[in-house]
Design a protein around this motif. Structure first.
Motif: not given
Length: 432
Positions: A178, A260, A264-265, A267-268, A330, A333-334
């Protein structure tokens, strides 16, 4: 992109692009494939064998086909449902390979607990040898002068960069991943601006023996200026190392990983979408600096194009897969976490899915070989530009990989190049 690949790359560019089989605590019969007379296992240095978690092989196989789509599939700019599918493969398959490469590293050095003493030193030596081989192989494939940004050398150096962290616990690895996603893109942005404004980088390239031997920018390219710079791609491997430390056979663990990944998906890519609309003139600035179709898709798609001049600060708000920004790392990674959870759950819960997925898992088991043969085929036959021929091209690459991998893994547990890579690491047994 491609791969390191299985622990026998293992792919990941991917690259590589290098990804790996994984250890299951107590695999159930419905979870394990048995395509070969020899069990599909991975041997640690002078240690017991561990079962292969088939869902990881499935995820790696899907990443191989995603990479094929990115390289020889139709242009996403053509639009429509097919264009969206092709765009989803771009950047995300290489990120998935990188995450699985981190999984491979932990598998080789000890999963779930790091090896210690002589066995630990031998495992580290194996990873160092693998990394160096991938760097050499990556530059050799780059020398073929195809239109593909070969990821293997980037993977090799990234392996070396994250290897010192292989003993860390899952929470520490997750925090490092992170922190890397939040900090390193800004560092890379500053370094690239410095390169654009000065001549120090040219001096370093001129003094770099790797640059002279490979006729590239050497370490400068691998670390900062290439398509998969180590500075930002370390986060994907660290995330994969964290995933390898948890028990994927537990549904509660997979549920948390899926949550998670979804967060992350959003958020990114969602964060990028919002930022590009809230920050004044952000979209117009990005559109003016690139050669794509404007910035409307910059929050998720590479159709935004490439930077053609100086990099504006607004570029840090972009979430496109190859933009090397916090938002892109982010989001990718998601997506990678969601794919891993989906694949592991599918083979766990759906025995029929596991049987049907055997050919794709076989490709995942031989990902390095599949990737290298794919690059050689592109060198020999080229890449089609129009949608129709490109679809045929993609179908042929995929079909050949499925047939060869399935036949090979029927009798051998490692692919040809995976076996050679394994043999190349045997000198690590002499480490005291």
């Amino acid at each position: 992109m491609t791969p390191d690949t299985s622990p026998d790359l293992s792919s990941p560019p991917a690259a590589a692009p290098a990804l790996a089989p994984v250890a299951a605590a107590a695999p159930a019969p419905a979870r394990v494939l048995s395509p070969a007379p020899v069990p599909a296992t991975v041997e640690g240095p002078r240690g017991p064998s561990t079962g292969r978690l088939v869902g990881i092989d499935l995820a790696r196989g899907l990443a191989v086909f995603g990479m094929y789509a990115a390289h020889v599939g139709p242009d996403p700019a053509n639009g429509g449902p097919l264009g969206i599918v092709m765009e989803l493969a771009r950047g995300r398959s290489s990120a998935l390979f990188a995450l699985l490469a981190g999984f491979t590293l932990v598998l080789i050095t000890g999963r779930p607990h790091p090896r210690t003493g002589r066995a630990g030193r031998q495992a580290v030596a194996r990873m160092v040898i693998r990394s160096l081989v991938l760097i050499v192989l990556g530059f050799a494939l780059t020398a073929l002068d195809t239109d593909v940004d070969v990821i293997l050398a980037f993977y090799g150096l990234t392996f070396l960069a994250v290897l010192p962290f292989h003993r860390l616990r899952v929470r520490t690895l997750a925090l490092l991943a992170a922190a890397g996603a939040l900090v390193m893109p800004q560092v890379l942005y500053g370094v690239r601006l410095s390169i654009e404004d000065g001549d120090w980088a040219d001096a370093l390239v001129a003094a770099d023996p790797l640059a002279r031997v490979s006729d590239t920018d050497g370490f400068m390219e691998l670390l900062f200026t290439g398509e998969y710079p180590v500075l930002t791609w370390m986060s994907f491997m660290l995330a994969g190392m964290a995933v390898a430390r948890v028990d994927l056979t537990r549904s509660a663990v997979r549920t948390r990983l899926a949550a998670a990944g979804g967060a992350l998906t959003v958020l990114g890519h969602g964060g990028s979408w919002l930022a590009l609309r809230l920050v004044p003139h952000a979209r117009t600035t990005v559109a003016a600096a690139t050669d794509g179709d404007g910035a409307a898709s910059a929050w998720w798609s590479d159709t935004v194009g490439h930077l053609v001049d100086d990099t504006p600060t607004a570029w840090l708000l972009v979430g496109a897969p190859h933009s090397q920004t916090t938002f892109s790392i982010l989001g990718n990674t998601g997506v990678a976490l969601l794919v891993v959870v989906l694949c592991v759950t599918a083979v766990e819960r759906l025995p029929r899915c596991a049987r049907l997925a055997r050919p794709v898992c076989a490709v995942g088991m031989t990902a390095l070989t599949a990737y290298v043969l794919h690059i050689l085929a592109i060198r020999e036959f080229g890449m089609e530009e129009e949608t129709g021929p490109a679809l045929v091209d993609l179908f042929l690459h995929s079909l050949v990989a499925l047939v060869l991998a399935t036949a090979w893994t029927r009798w051998f547990r490692r692919g040809p190049l995976e076996h050679l890579l394994h043999v190349g690491t045997l000198p690590a047994r002499h480490v005291k």
